[in-house]
Design a protein around this motif. Structure first.
Motif, PDB file in Angstrom:
ATOM      1  N   VAL A 246       0.842  -1.126  -0.178  1.00 56.55           N
ATOM      2  CA  VAL A 246      -0.193  -0.056  -0.044  1.00 56.55           C
ATOM      3  C   VAL A 246       1.059   1.355  -0.008  1.00 56.55           C
ATOM      4  O   VAL A 246       0.760   2.443  -0.395  1.00 56.55           O
ATOM      5  CB  VAL A 246      -1.017  -0.014   1.308  1.00 56.55           C
ATOM      6  CG1 VAL A 246      -1.880   1.385   1.382  1.00 56.55           C
ATOM      7  CG2 VAL A 246      -1.929  -1.053   1.041  1.00 56.55           C
ATOM      8  N   LEU A 247       2.166   1.068   0.652  1.00 58.72           N
ATOM      9  CA  LEU A 247       2.989   2.275   0.582  1.00 58.72           C
ATOM     10  C   LEU A 247       3.444   2.610  -0.753  1.00 58.72           C
ATOM     11  O   LEU A 247       3.312   3.779  -1.157  1.00 58.72           O
ATOM     12  CB  LEU A 247       4.234   1.907   1.486  1.00 58.72           C
ATOM     13  CG  LEU A 247       5.217   3.013   1.427  1.00 58.72           C
ATOM     14  CD1 LEU A 247       4.613   4.425   2.101  1.00 58.72           C
ATOM     15  CD2 LEU A 247       6.448   2.493   2.143  1.00 58.72           C
ATOM     16  N   MET A 248       3.781   1.421  -1.522  1.00 64.88           N
ATOM     17  CA  MET A 248       4.116   1.936  -2.881  1.00 64.88           C
ATOM     18  C   MET A 248       3.130   2.223  -3.737  1.00 64.88           C
ATOM     19  O   MET A 248       2.925   2.745  -4.715  1.00 64.88           O
ATOM     20  CB  MET A 248       4.732   0.556  -3.459  1.00 64.88           C
ATOM     21  CG  MET A 248       5.959   0.113  -2.767  1.00 64.88           C
ATOM     22  SD  MET A 248       7.433   1.393  -3.126  1.00 64.88           S
ATOM     23  CE  MET A 248       7.698   1.828  -1.634  1.00 64.88           C
ATOM     24  N   GLU A 249       1.580   1.585  -3.284  1.00 64.83           N
ATOM     25  CA  GLU A 249       0.641   2.096  -4.237  1.00 64.83           C
ATOM     26  C   GLU A 249       0.104   3.388  -4.199  1.00 64.83           C
ATOM     27  O   GLU A 249      -0.138   4.224  -5.011  1.00 64.83           O
ATOM     28  CB  GLU A 249      -0.527   1.064  -3.959  1.00 64.83           C
ATOM     29  CG  GLU A 249      -1.849   1.279  -4.704  1.00 64.83           C
ATOM     30  CD  GLU A 249      -3.010   0.198  -4.172  1.00 64.83           C
ATOM     31  OE1 GLU A 249      -3.630  -0.434  -4.965  1.00 64.83           O
ATOM     32  OE2 GLU A 249      -3.292   0.080  -2.965  1.00 64.83           O
ATOM     33  N   ILE A 250      -0.231   3.772  -2.749  1.00 64.82           N
ATOM     34  CA  ILE A 250      -0.726   5.110  -2.458  1.00 64.82           C
ATOM     35  C   ILE A 250       0.259   6.090  -2.058  1.00 64.82           C
ATOM     36  O   ILE A 250       0.096   7.355  -2.307  1.00 64.82           O
ATOM     37  CB  ILE A 250      -1.947   4.882  -1.307  1.00 64.82           C
ATOM     38  CG1 ILE A 250      -3.141   4.123  -1.833  1.00 64.82           C
ATOM     39  CG2 ILE A 250      -2.366   6.388  -0.970  1.00 64.82           C
ATOM     40  CD1 ILE A 250      -4.041   3.539  -0.836  1.00 64.82           C
ATOM     41  N   GLY A 251       1.303   5.655  -1.478  1.00 65.54           N
ATOM     42  CA  GLY A 251       2.477   6.707  -0.949  1.00 65.54           C
ATOM     43  C   GLY A 251       2.218   6.953   0.459  1.00 65.54           C
ATOM     44  O   GLY A 251       2.965   7.662   0.971  1.00 65.54           O
ATOM     45  N   HIS A 252       1.140   6.386   1.429  1.00 64.18           N
ATOM     46  CA  HIS A 252       1.214   6.827   2.731  1.00 64.18           C
ATOM     47  C   HIS A 252       1.735   5.491   3.560  1.00 64.18           C
ATOM     48  O   HIS A 252       1.224   4.530   3.508  1.00 64.18           O
ATOM     49  CB  HIS A 252      -0.325   7.386   2.989  1.00 64.18           C
ATOM     50  CG  HIS A 252      -0.147   8.122   4.435  1.00 64.18           C
ATOM     51  ND1 HIS A 252      -0.096   9.301   4.454  1.00 64.18           N
ATOM     52  CD2 HIS A 252      -0.625   7.419   5.478  1.00 64.18           C
ATOM     53  CE1 HIS A 252      -0.066   9.730   5.821  1.00 64.18           C
ATOM     54  NE2 HIS A 252      -0.392   8.456   6.406  1.00 64.18           N
ATOM     55  N   PRO A 253       2.555   5.869   4.330  1.00 66.59           N
ATOM     56  CA  PRO A 253       3.014   4.937   5.380  1.00 66.59           C
ATOM     57  C   PRO A 253       2.018   4.535   6.319  1.00 66.59           C
ATOM     58  O   PRO A 253       1.307   5.413   6.903  1.00 66.59           O
ATOM     59  CB  PRO A 253       4.195   5.531   5.939  1.00 66.59           C
ATOM     60  CG  PRO A 253       4.476   6.670   5.159  1.00 66.59           C
ATOM     61  CD  PRO A 253       3.251   7.271   4.609  1.00 66.59           C
TER      62      PRO A 253
END
Length: 366
Positions: free
Chosen positions: A155-162
């Motif tokens: 999800v970090l790579m997908e959306i960018g939020h940790p």
């Protein structure tokens, strides 16, 4: 997150061409895409063509943390080729047991933690991730660990939020406190190093112990293991300066701190936590409790900007069709609130905190 970065002078991001094509139609091949992105300011440093996918490595200016994700880059590609985005459909199936224990959250340092949200997933089974997820993470240089941690990285790579996942059983009384560290406190971080903390460093704690360095890395005492059954997922906004200072003092720079240091999107918190919960349930089972917490004491308000037609023409040096201007702004998710004779009233997304003035909008159109 335990990944170290090559450099802090620029922002780097590996993008999967195949993943990007799942998010937006791309009418050109990887090489031409790299040239087009570079021409619009997203510099593609390398193009690594493999047998099943091509990885583009971007060198971004430090004011563009919104492009540290496939969604962020897809937004730019969408604007370049006038192709609509295909965002993931997130549907969370909540379950509310009669005797569910409630997680309590208190933010003792609201200046350093603007917003903090949690979700609880009960009855998961921690194990290896499916091949598709492992392959996708490996292609981006991320080592797969287990189906829960891998989802947060995906999800970090997908959306960018940790986001971060804690073992709920290891959180005393299911109570979360976001506070500053006291001199002499210590935390054994996920990389196996005992960190001695300085006063003022922002922590995630329970009533008796630190659990994580806010926005940087979790601790081993609350990490996910094969024995974990109940999970607390964290999604938050932490002050960039606070994260940067702590990371520098401790010599600990991670994928999470990389983003928080540049300014995370406060409105991406709920989409990210829901996406993580959705995928964990799909891959590890369990029930998502319907008692999500979302502490947001002072919601961020952004003023709209007037983009004047005359100013746009003057600075760019040519007259642009007004419909094209509106189309560009809308594709970039700068919503045109009003179209006036003298120009456009434009609302600013929280993902683009680098855009504050009329000249910034002119640069986007240019």
């Amino acid at each position: 997150m335990v990944l170290r970065l090559k450099s802090l002078s620029i922002l780097t991001m590996k993008i999967s061409y195949r993943w990007l094509k799942e998010t937006v139609d791309i009418p050109v091949g990887p090489d031409q895409l790299a040239k087009d992105l570079t021409n619009c300011g997203l510099v593609v440093e390398t193009v690594d063509m493999g047998t099943s996918d091509t990885i583009l490595e971007l060198d971004l200016t430090t004011n563009r943390p919104d492009c540290l994700s496939h969604l962020g880059v897809a937004r730019e590609v969408s604007t370049l080729y006038q192709s609509p985005l295909r965002k993931s459909v997130v549907k969370v199936e909540e379950f509310q047991p009669v005797d569910s224990s409630q997680v309590s959250v208190r933010i003792a340092s609201p200046r350093l933690c603007r917003r903090y949200a949690t979700r609880v997933i009960q009855g998961v089974r921690v194990g290896s991730s499916p091949d598709w997820l492992r392959e996708r993470l490996n292609s981006l240089g991320i080592r797969p660990l287990n189906n829960v941690v891998d989802v947060t990285n995906y999800v970090l790579m997908e959306i960018g939020h940790p986001t971060h996942a804690f073992d709920l059983a290891k959180i005393q009384n299911a109570q979360i406190l976001v506070r500053k560290a006291q001199t002499g406190e210590k935390l054994l971080t996920l990389d196996g190093i005992q960190r001695y903390l300085e006063s003022g460093m922002l922590l995630i704690t329970d009533p008796v112990k630190p659990l994580a360095l806010a926005g940087i890395m979790g601790g081993q005492e609350s990490e996910i293991s094969v024995g974990t059954r109940d999970i607390l997922v964290e999604s938050a906004w932490f002050d960039p300066i606070s994260v940067r200072k702590t990371a520098k003092v401790l010599g600990l720079h991670t994928e999470a701190s990389h983003r928080f240091e540049r300014g995370a999107d406060v409105e991406a918190i709920l989409p990210a936590i829901d996406r993580v919960a959705q995928l964990i349930q799909q891959l590890a089972g369990g029930k998502i409790l319907g008692s999500m917490t979302d502490q947001y004491p002072q919601p961020l308000q952004r003023n709209s900007i007037l983009l004047r037609r005359a100013r746009l023409t003057q600075l760019i040096g040519l007259e642009i069709d007004p419909q094209k201007v509106e189309r560009i702004l809308n594709f970039l998710e700068f919503t045109v609130l009003k179209s006036l004779k003298e120009g456009w009233t434009v609302s600013l997304p929280t993902a683009r905190m680098d855009v504050e003035r009329e000249i910034d909008l002119v640069e986007e159109v240019a």
